[in-house]
Write an enzyme that holds these catalytic residues in place. Structure first.
Site, mmCIF file in Angstrom:
data_model
loop_
_atom_site.group_PDB
_atom_site.id
_atom_site.type_symbol
_atom_site.label_atom_id
_atom_site.label_comp_id
_atom_site.label_asym_id
_atom_site.label_seq_id
_atom_site.Cartn_x
_atom_site.Cartn_y
_atom_site.Cartn_z
ATOM 1 N N CYS A 150 3.479 8.369 0.899
ATOM 2 C CA CYS A 150 4.058 7.468 1.884
ATOM 3 C C CYS A 150 4.245 6.111 1.204
ATOM 4 O O CYS A 150 3.279 5.502 0.738
ATOM 5 C CB CYS A 150 3.102 7.368 3.072
ATOM 6 S SG CYS A 150 3.634 6.243 4.367
ATOM 7 N N SER A 196 12.169 6.992 7.606
ATOM 8 C CA SER A 196 11.833 6.800 9.013
ATOM 9 C C SER A 196 12.313 5.426 9.472
ATOM 10 O O SER A 196 12.046 4.426 8.820
ATOM 11 C CB SER A 196 10.314 6.910 9.175
ATOM 12 O OG SER A 196 9.946 6.722 10.518
ATOM 13 N N CYS A 220 -1.033 6.321 10.012
ATOM 14 C CA CYS A 220 0.204 5.665 10.457
ATOM 15 C C CYS A 220 -0.105 4.388 11.218
ATOM 16 O O CYS A 220 -0.941 4.371 12.102
ATOM 17 C CB CYS A 220 0.983 6.544 11.415
ATOM 18 S SG CYS A 220 1.431 8.107 10.747
ATOM 19 N N SER A 263 11.564 6.678 14.955
ATOM 20 C CA SER A 263 10.383 6.302 15.722
ATOM 21 C C SER A 263 10.847 5.983 17.141
ATOM 22 O O SER A 263 11.448 4.947 17.382
ATOM 23 C CB SER A 263 9.719 5.068 15.093
ATOM 24 O OG SER A 263 9.197 5.418 13.833
ATOM 25 N N LEU A 264 10.580 6.882 18.061
ATOM 26 C CA LEU A 264 11.123 6.753 19.417
ATOM 27 C C LEU A 264 10.090 6.134 20.366
ATOM 28 O O LEU A 264 10.295 5.070 20.924
ATOM 29 C CB LEU A 264 11.574 8.133 19.911
ATOM 30 C CG LEU A 264 12.438 8.152 21.164
ATOM 31 C CD1 LEU A 264 13.742 7.426 20.938
ATOM 32 C CD2 LEU A 264 12.703 9.594 21.592
ATOM 33 N N HIS A 265 9.004 6.849 20.583
ATOM 34 C CA HIS A 265 7.824 6.336 21.302
ATOM 35 C C HIS A 265 7.978 6.045 22.787
ATOM 36 O O HIS A 265 6.992 5.711 23.447
ATOM 37 C CB HIS A 265 7.242 5.099 20.606
ATOM 38 C CG HIS A 265 7.033 5.278 19.132
ATOM 39 N ND1 HIS A 265 6.529 6.436 18.594
ATOM 40 C CD2 HIS A 265 7.273 4.461 18.080
ATOM 41 C CE1 HIS A 265 6.468 6.319 17.271
ATOM 42 N NE2 HIS A 265 6.912 5.133 16.943
ATOM 43 N N CYS A 322 6.535 -6.816 7.839
ATOM 44 C CA CYS A 322 7.607 -6.186 8.623
ATOM 45 C C CYS A 322 7.952 -7.088 9.804
ATOM 46 O O CYS A 322 7.075 -7.693 10.405
ATOM 47 C CB CYS A 322 7.141 -4.825 9.137
ATOM 48 S SG CYS A 322 8.412 -3.924 10.055
ATOM 49 N N GLU A 358 0.824 -1.198 0.000
ATOM 50 C CA GLU A 358 0.000 0.000 0.000
ATOM 51 C C GLU A 358 0.862 1.254 0.000
ATOM 52 O O GLU A 358 1.952 1.275 0.566
ATOM 53 C CB GLU A 358 -0.883 0.019 1.255
ATOM 54 C CG GLU A 358 -1.960 -1.044 1.212
ATOM 55 C CD GLU A 358 -2.670 -1.205 2.554
ATOM 56 O OE1 GLU A 358 -3.906 -1.201 2.558
ATOM 57 O OE2 GLU A 358 -1.990 -1.317 3.585
ATOM 58 N N CYS A 405 6.803 -4.002 16.434
ATOM 59 C CA CYS A 405 6.362 -2.956 17.374
ATOM 60 C C CYS A 405 4.941 -3.290 17.836
ATOM 61 O O CYS A 405 4.075 -3.635 17.034
ATOM 62 C CB CYS A 405 6.414 -1.582 16.704
ATOM 63 S SG CYS A 405 8.075 -1.133 16.193
ATOM 64 N N CYS A 425 1.677 -1.450 16.250
ATOM 65 C CA CYS A 425 1.589 -1.188 14.809
ATOM 66 C C CYS A 425 0.896 -2.327 14.087
ATOM 67 O O CYS A 425 1.138 -3.495 14.369
ATOM 68 C CB CYS A 425 3.002 -1.007 14.250
ATOM 69 S SG CYS A 425 3.039 -0.651 12.491
ATOM 70 N N GLY A 470 7.024 -1.704 6.634
ATOM 71 C CA GLY A 470 8.413 -2.136 6.508
ATOM 72 C C GLY A 470 9.389 -1.237 7.232
ATOM 73 O O GLY A 470 9.050 -0.133 7.644
ATOM 74 N N GLU A 471 10.602 -1.748 7.402
ATOM 75 C CA GLU A 471 11.664 -0.983 8.049
ATOM 76 C C GLU A 471 12.711 -0.663 6.968
ATOM 77 O O GLU A 471 13.441 -1.561 6.538
ATOM 78 C CB GLU A 471 12.269 -1.805 9.204
ATOM 79 C CG GLU A 471 13.562 -1.277 9.775
ATOM 80 C CD GLU A 471 13.533 0.212 10.137
ATOM 81 O OE1 GLU A 471 12.593 0.670 10.811
ATOM 82 O OE2 GLU A 471 14.472 0.924 9.720
ATOM 83 N N ASN A 515 -3.365 5.794 16.313
ATOM 84 C CA ASN A 515 -4.469 5.310 15.485
ATOM 85 C C ASN A 515 -4.782 3.885 15.900
ATOM 86 O O ASN A 515 -3.939 3.004 15.749
ATOM 87 C CB ASN A 515 -4.075 5.343 14.009
ATOM 88 C CG ASN A 515 -3.742 6.754 13.556
ATOM 89 O OD1 ASN A 515 -4.526 7.679 13.733
ATOM 90 N ND2 ASN A 515 -2.552 6.929 13.012
HETATM 91 N N1 SAH Z 1 9.707 1.051 10.364
HETATM 92 C C1 SAH Z 1 9.825 2.463 10.173
HETATM 93 C C2 SAH Z 1 8.892 2.943 9.108
HETATM 94 C C3 SAH Z 1 7.420 2.822 9.433
HETATM 95 S S1 SAH Z 1 6.957 4.414 9.838
HETATM 96 C C4 SAH Z 1 9.646 3.169 11.507
HETATM 97 O O1 SAH Z 1 9.338 2.506 12.478
HETATM 98 O O2 SAH Z 1 9.882 4.362 11.591
HETATM 99 C C5 SAH Z 1 5.460 4.327 10.512
HETATM 100 C C6 SAH Z 1 5.313 5.341 11.619
HETATM 101 O O3 SAH Z 1 4.015 5.181 12.146
HETATM 102 C C7 SAH Z 1 6.277 5.064 12.748
HETATM 103 O O4 SAH Z 1 6.661 6.212 13.440
HETATM 104 C C8 SAH Z 1 5.417 4.195 13.614
HETATM 105 O O5 SAH Z 1 5.924 4.087 14.881
HETATM 106 C C9 SAH Z 1 4.112 4.903 13.517
HETATM 107 N N2 SAH Z 1 2.978 4.075 13.912
HETATM 108 C C10 SAH Z 1 2.915 2.732 13.934
HETATM 109 N N3 SAH Z 1 1.718 2.309 14.376
HETATM 110 C C11 SAH Z 1 1.002 3.418 14.650
HETATM 111 C C12 SAH Z 1 -0.323 3.629 15.112
HETATM 112 N N4 SAH Z 1 -1.145 2.614 15.361
HETATM 113 N N5 SAH Z 1 -0.733 4.904 15.283
HETATM 114 C C13 SAH Z 1 0.093 5.931 14.979
HETATM 115 N N6 SAH Z 1 1.334 5.788 14.529
HETATM 116 C C14 SAH Z 1 1.795 4.535 14.357
#
Ligand code: SAH
Length: 344
Positions: free
Chosen positions: A103, A192, A334, A215-217, A110, A90, A114, A117, A160-161, A291
């Site tokens: 995007c 990212s 996302c 992507s820190l979180h 992947c 997608e 996480c 996700c 994907g990463e 989301n």
């Molecule tokens: N693997 C890479 C590229 C994917 S980016 C990465 O982790 O950065 C996708 C972005 O959306 C990342 O910042 C991820 O953490 C964020 N994301 C994943 N699941 C999400 C969700 N349910 N709601 C909002 N953001 C999310």
């Protein structure tokens, strides 16, 4: 059959030279592909008959077909593409004041796992080739051409990463960035990563101006270990050190993505810990409303909590922005990409 989109400009020059053909054919072909954007080698009228024959016999052009398209209330459009081996990927087109951003998906599934996700619910089947990523951009650009519009930005933030598919992603960026083709500015391309440290070090050495987002979180190892398995391999101290080195080399501003998960990482304490972690860095935090993904059970932080978190960061001299949601109603936001598609 290989797609011709797999070749960067330099790769094409090498290819033509190897085949005993003229090097300048690369410039002609590149212009037909990415400027005039034709979909058929036979239409490339200034190429010799032999060149056209060589190309049509050995290469195809579009490596994917459009299977479905969903348009959200806010205009965000999610495209479902099928690759030649049947895999589904997608891409999401977003409309901003500053332009149109796509995007792009870098892997089928992947492996990063996480916890929040949706994209990782399908384990990695394989990497996308650079041509398959270029194909996503070209398919959408060709649709935009019908309205006289242009893609100005690309983010490698789909499924994907990207740093688990480094070479292909770099070739992809080189191809779409090339002035002789689509000419999407390096500063308009963002990659990212969830924090694959060895590749951050390699990326620091690239002589390019692409943006890097992390992507820190979570602001502590204890919490990040729970949310993102990658943190076991590369804990925060190691990650932050790699990022400091990255900035020492190229001085580019970093983006940190931070999803706010209700009751998990959104307290005042977390905000202060985050501010401490990032203090003094040339960076800003993009706060992302979560989301919801049915299978995961996390919830979105309330608005007043989000604003409070934002305030604390700002008061502690950490710049931050609140990400707007795009395409939530069509699962294009996302972390919601998962190639949901019933066959037949
Ligand atoms: N693997 C890479 C590229 C994917 S980016 C990465 O982790 O950065 C996708 C972005 O959306 C990342 O910042 C991820 O953490 C964020 N994301 C994943 N699941 C999400 C969700 N349910 N709601 C909002 N953001 C999310």
């Amino acid at each position: 059959m290989k797609t011709i989109y797999d070749y960067s400009f330099n790769d094409l020059e090498t290819l033509f030279l190897e085949k005993g053909m003229k090097k300048y054919r690369a410039a002609q072909l590149f212009s037909w592909l990415y400027r005039k954007r034709v979909s058929d080698f036979a239409a490339m009228s200034d190429l010799s008959k032999d060149t056209i024959a060589f190309l049509s016999e050995n290469y195809e052009m579009d490596p994917l077909t459009l299977k479905d398209r969903q348009i959200s209330r806010d205009g965000t459009t999610k495209f479902l593409f099928q690759l030649k081996d049947g895999s589904l990927v997608e891409s999401v087109l977003m409309h901003f004041d500053y332009g149109k951003s796509l995007c792009v998906t870098s892997q089928v599934g992947c492996n990063m796992g996480c916890r929040f996700c949706a994209s990782g619910l399908l384990k990695k089947q394989r990497d996308c080739t650079s041509g398959e990523m270029v194909g996503q951009v070209m398919a959408v650009q060709k649709m935009l051409d019908e309205q006289g519009e242009r893609l100005s930005h690309v983010v490698v933030m789909g499924t994907g990463e990207p740093f688990d598919n480094y070479e292909a992603v770099m070739r992809f960026c080189r191809t779409i960035n090339d002035d002789r083709g689509l000419a999407i500015g390096a500063r308009h391309i963002t990659i990212s990563t969830c924090g694959v440290v060895p590749k951050i070090a390699e990326f620091a050495k690239e002589k390019v101006q692409y943006n890097l987002a992390i992507s820190l979180h979570a602001p502590t190892d204890e919490l990040r270990d729970q949310l993102m398995p990658i943190n076991h391999a590369y804990p925060l101290e190691v990650l932050m050190e790699a990022l400091r080195e990255y900035q020492a080399t190229n001085n580019r501003k970093l983006t940190f993505e931070y999803i706010l998960l209700k009751g998990v990482n959104d307290s005042e304490m977390h905000a202060r810990q985050l501010a401490r972690l990032l203090r003094g860095m040339n960076a800003y935090v993009n706060l992302i409303p979560y989301n919801p993904v049915d299978e995961h059970g996390f919830q979105t932080s309330e608005d007043f909590v989000t604003l409070h978190f934002y305030d604390i960061l700002m008061k502690n001299h950490v710049k931050c922005t609140l990400r707007q949601k795009h395409g939530e109603d069509i699962d294009a936001a996302c972390g919601q990409l998962r190639a949901k598609y019933e066959r037949g």
